[in-house]
Enzyme design. Structure first.
Site, PDB file in Angstrom:
ATOM      1  NE  ARG A  21      -3.511   2.544   2.437  1.00 32.56           N
ATOM      2  CZ  ARG A  21      -4.133   3.097   3.474  1.00 32.56           C
ATOM      3  NH1 ARG A  21      -3.943   2.602   4.693  1.00 32.56           N
ATOM      4  NH2 ARG A  21      -4.923   4.130   3.307  1.00 32.56           N
ATOM      5  CG  HIS A  22      -1.067   4.881  -0.941  1.00 37.56           C
ATOM      6  ND1 HIS A  22      -1.347   5.645   0.166  1.00 37.56           N
ATOM      7  CD2 HIS A  22      -2.273   4.455  -1.403  1.00 37.56           C
ATOM      8  CE1 HIS A  22      -2.639   5.701   0.374  1.00 37.56           C
ATOM      9  NE2 HIS A  22      -3.238   4.975  -0.572  1.00 37.56           N
TER      10      HIS A  22
ATOM     11  CG  HIS B 169      -5.006   2.221  -4.210  1.00 39.01           C
ATOM     12  ND1 HIS B 169      -4.877   3.586  -4.102  1.00 39.01           N
ATOM     13  CD2 HIS B 169      -4.812   1.927  -5.531  1.00 39.01           C
ATOM     14  CE1 HIS B 169      -4.639   4.105  -5.301  1.00 39.01           C
ATOM     15  NE2 HIS B 169      -4.593   3.122  -6.187  1.00 39.01           N
TER      16      HIS B 169
END
Length: 661
Positions: A405-406, A591
Site C-alpha cells: 500500500r502507498h 492501495h
C-alpha cells in the site's frame, strides 16, 4: 506508617535479565563458554538468538570444540552510486569474459590484511573500529579520490596520495588499538587500491578496459570501514552457493539446503570423476560429498561475517528545491548507520547486494535447519520469548510477488488542504513541514490534486524505510508495477530509492491496479485525471515509457459498475498476466485493498464479501507489505515479508499558541 530507613549496603542481587550481555545469556542457557564465544564471533556478536541458532545447526560440527581462531580483515568499501556502478561492471564482465579473481570479493580497499584473533576478542575488535574513527581529528567530507590504472593483468583504481595517507593513519591507529599478546596484525603495506579485475586472459583486456572506462569514482557516494571475519578453513577454498536441496542417500553424503554455502577445494572440483565432490557446509560445519551441479560458484566474501560498519565519509548532493515532493530523495546510503548492513538473499548474485550474512535470511535458514533436525525444543524454554521474534521469516525458495500500500497521503492527514494551500491561480504554498515543498506541474492543478493526493513527507520517508528494509533483507526486483495514482508512484519511487535502484529500475504504470471503481462511480466519466507519463518523467520519476498496460486508462470506463467480485477478478487477471510475462520477484504498489485483491485468487481463496473487506482494510496501514510466494507450479501462499513494518504514533498538529496564554 513508619518510613523505611535507607540502606547503606544493599545485598548484591543477580544482574537483571535485560542487562545481561549476549555471552552471559548464553552461559545462563547452559552453553560452554568456548562454544558461546565461538558462536558469537561467527555471527558478528549480533544477538543471542542468532548465536544460539548457530550452535544448534553446528551441533555435529567436528570443529565445534577446537580453539581455532577466526581470520579478520579490515576494508574501506564504497556505497551508493559508485558501488552500483561496480556491481554493474562485474555483472557485465562475468557475462562477457567469465570469472576472474576480483569477483571473489566485495568491492574494497584493503587497510589491514588478514589476521587471526581468538573468539573472545571479537567484541574488542569491533569496538576499536568505531573508536578509531571517532578519535580521528580530520574526517573526509567527500568521496575518496581515485585514479584509474589498467594493465594486461590488473585493472582498478589507486587511492591518491593525500587520501591514502589518511587511510593509512586510520589503519595504523587500529593496529595500535587492538594489538596485544594474542593478536598480531599489520596494516596493508601495498599501495592502496580498489581492484576491478585480475587473473584474466590477455585477450579480454580490450573488453574489460572499455567497461572500466565507464566507471566514475567521483560520483556522489559514501565510503565506510567494514570489519569482516571468516572461518579459517575458507582460506584455501572456493565458495559455492546451493541451488537445490539434497537429502543424503549414503552415509558420506552432505545434506544440502538452499541458502547454504559450501567450501570446495579446486583440486576436488578438477579431479572429480562422477560429478560428486567433498565439501564443508557453512551452515553446519559438517563435511561430506555432494553433487557439484547442485551448486554455483559465488564470491568468497559471501561466506564472511560482517562485524561492524562505520561511516568513513559521505558526499551528499544538495537536493533541488522540492526534491522530497518530486520523488528525488537523498540516497539513504549517504546516511548509513554504523550498525546497518545489507544482507544477501539466497536467490541473488553478488552484484545485487553487499553481504551481511547473519540477518533475516540466514536466521531463517538456521531456523529451517533446526526445525528439520528436531532440535528446536532444546531452546524452547531457555531463550526469552521476545528474542524468538527478532527476525521476520522469509523462505526465499520460490518466486515472490510483493504487494504494498502507498504511504501517508496529504488529504487524509490534513483534510481540506486544497483551499488552504492553493491560491486562485493554482499556485501551491506549503503550510506544514509534513507537506511537500513543491508539487509537479499538471493539468487542472487544483482538481487534479484534489482527486489525486500526493504523499506527505512522512509518507515518502515511510516508503524509503521499507526500501531500506528490503535492501537489507537482500530482496531484488525484476519488475515494479504501480497504480497511476501519484501517491503510489511516489511510494514505489521511495522504495526503489531505499533499495538504491531507483535509477536502474523503471516503474510500469498499470491503471488496472487502481482501487475499486464503485467508490468513484459518482465522479463522472473520469475516475481521476492522473499525471501523464511525460509529466512524471519531467519531474524526475523513472517511468517505463514503453510499457503497455493490461487495462489502459480509457478502458477503465467499462469497470465503473463492477461488483466487488469483478474488482478482485480485475486485479487477479492483471497479476497473473504479469507473472506469465516476467521472471523473478516483482513489486506491485497500489492501495489498501490491492494487497488482498492481487493475492487472494493466487492463493486459491474466493473474493471477500464487502463486510469482511471493510474490517480487513482498517488493518492495512500505510506502506503495509505482503509477500505471496510460489510453492508449486500453480500454488502460492501468503508469507511473512522479509522486512519489518513501519509503525509510528499519530502526531497531532502542534499549536504554539497554547504556551502564549
Amino acid at each position: 506508617m513508619a518510613t523505611l530507613p535507607p540502606r547503606k549496603n544493599p545485598t548484591p542481587t543477580k544482574i537483571s535479565k535485560q542487562h545481561l550481555s549476549p555471552l552471559q545469556t548464553l552461559l545462563q542457557m547452559g552453553f560452554p563458554k568456548h562454544r558461546a564465544e565461538k558462536a558469537l564471533a561467527a555471527t558478528g556478536n549480533r544477538d543471542v538468538q542468532l548465536a544460539s541458532d548457530w550452535l544448534l545447526t553446528h551441533v555435529n560440527d567436528p570443529s565445534l570444540d577446537e580453539c581455532s581462531p577466526r581470520e579478520y580483515i579490515l576494508y574501506a568499501c564504497p556505497t551508493g552510486r559508485f558501488l552500483e556502478q561496480i556491481h554493474n561492471f562485474w555483472a557485465k564482465s562475468k557475462e562477457l569474459c567469465g570469472w576472474n579473481g576480483a569477483h571473489n570479493f566485495t568491492p574494497h580497499i584493503t587497510l589491514v590484511s588478514f589476521f587471526k584473533a581468538p573468539d573472545e576478542c571479537a567484541p574488542q575488535l569491533s569496538r576499536a573500529l568505531k573508536q578509531v574513527v571517532e578519535q580521528t581529528a580530520v574526517n573526509l567530507d567527500r568521496p575518496l579520490k581515485l585514479e584509474q590504472y589498467t594493465s594486461h593483468n590488473f585493472m582498478g583504481f589507486f587511492v591518491v596520495e593525500e587520501d591514502a595517507n589518511y587511510l593509512n593513519r586510520l589503519a595504523l591507529q587500529y593496529v595500535k588499538e587492538v594489538s596485544n599478546s594474542t593478536i598480531s596484525l599489520e596494516p596493508h603495506v601495498k599501495s592502496l587500491h580498489l581492484t576491478l579485475a585480475y587473473q584474466f586472459p590477455e585477450a579480454q583486456y580490450g573488453t574489460l578496459k572499455s567497461l572500466v572506462d565507464n566507471l566514475d569514482p567521483s560520483c556522489a557516494s559514501a565510503w565506510e570501514l567494514r570489519l569482516y571475519s571468516r572461518d579459517a578453513r575458507l582460506a584455501t577454498k572456493q565458495v559455492h552457493k546451493i541451488l537445490y536441496p539434497h537429502t543424503p542417500r549414503e552415509p558420506d553424503e552432505l545434506e544440502l539446503m538452499i541458502g547454504d554455502y559450501i567450501y570446495l577445494s579446486s583440486d576436488a572440483l578438477q579431479n572429480t570423476q562422477d560429478g560428486w565432490v567433498e565439501g564443508i557446509s557453512w551452515l553446519t560445519g559438517m563435511s561430506g560429498f555432494l553433487p557439484e551441479n547442485y551448486t554455483v560458484r559465488t564470491s568468497e566474501s559471501d561466506a564472511w561475517t560482517m562485524h561492524r560498519t562505520v561511516q568513513l565519509c559521505k558526499a551528499i548532493l544538495a537536493p533541488e528545491e522540492g526534491d522530497a515532493a518530486n520523488g528525488k530523495m537523498p540516497d539513504p546510503q549517504d546516511n548509513i548507520s554504523e550498525s546497518t548492513a545489507p544482507i544477501e538473499d539466497v536467490s541473488m548474485t553478488k552484484e545485487d547486494s553487499v553481504p551481511d550474512f547473519y540477518g533475516a535470511e540466514m536466521a531463517k535458514t538456521f531456523q529451517q535447519m533446526i526445525n528439520s533436525t528436531g532440535n528446536a525444543s532444546i531452546l524452547s524454554e531457555a531463550v526469552d520469548k521476545s528474542a524468538k521474534s527478532v527476525t521476520p521469516e522469509v523462505s526465499g525458495r520460490g518466486r515472490r510477488i510483493f504487494v504494498m500500500r502507498h504511504g501517508e497521503r496529504v488529504d487524509f492527514t490534513f483534510g481540506s488542504w486544497i483551499p488552504y494551500c492553493f491560491d486562485e491561480f493554482g499556485n501551491y504554498t506549503r503550510k506544514d513541514l509534513n507537506m511537500p515543498k513543491t508539487l509537479p506541474r499538471r493539468k487542472n492543478v487544483i482538481l487534479g490534486w484534489q482527486k489525486d493526493s500526493p504523499l506527505t513527507n512522512v509518507g515518502v520517508y515511510q516508503a524509503n524505510l521499507i526500501g531500506e528494509g528490503l535492501r537489507e533483507a537482500g530482496v531484488n526486483f525484476s519488475h515494479v508495477y504501480s497504480s497511476p495514482s501519484f501517491r503510489c508512484v511516489q511510494t514505489a519511487t521511495g522504495v526503489l530509492t531505499g533499495m538504491n535502484i531507483k535509477d536502474t529500475m523503471p516503474i510500469n504504470l498499470e491503471p488496472g491496479f487502481f482501487e475499486w471503481l464503485a467508490w468513484h462511480a459518482h465522479s463522472g466519466e473520469n475516475v481521476v485525471e492522473w499525471c501523464s507519463k511525460q509529466e512524471l518523467t519531467d519531474t524526475g520519476f523513472n517511468i517505463a515509457m514503453d510499457y503497455q498496460p493490461c487495462i489502459p486508462v480509457d478502458q477503465l470506463h467499462n469497470h465503473y459498475s463492477e461488483s466487488l467480485e469483478q474488482f478482485y477478478d480485475r486485479n487477479n487477471t492483471i497479476t497473473r498476466e504479469i507473472i506469465k510475462k516476467t521472471t523473478g520477484d516483482i513489486l506491485i504498489v497500489g492501495h489498501a485493498i490491492t494487497l488482498d485483491a492481487c493475492t487472494r485468487d493466487l492463493c486459491a481463496k474466493p473474493p471477500r464479501q464487502s463486510s469482511e473487506l471493510n474490517k480487513l482494510m482498517q488493518k492495512v496501514t500505510y506502506c503495509s507489505l505482503v509477500a505471496a510466494e510460489q510453492v508449486g507450479e500453480n500454488e502460492w501462499r501468503i508469507g511473512e515479508p522479509p522486512c519489518y513494518p513501519v509503525t509510528h504514533t499519530n502526531n497531532q498538529r502542534f499549536d504554539w499558541k497554547i504556551l502564549s496564554g
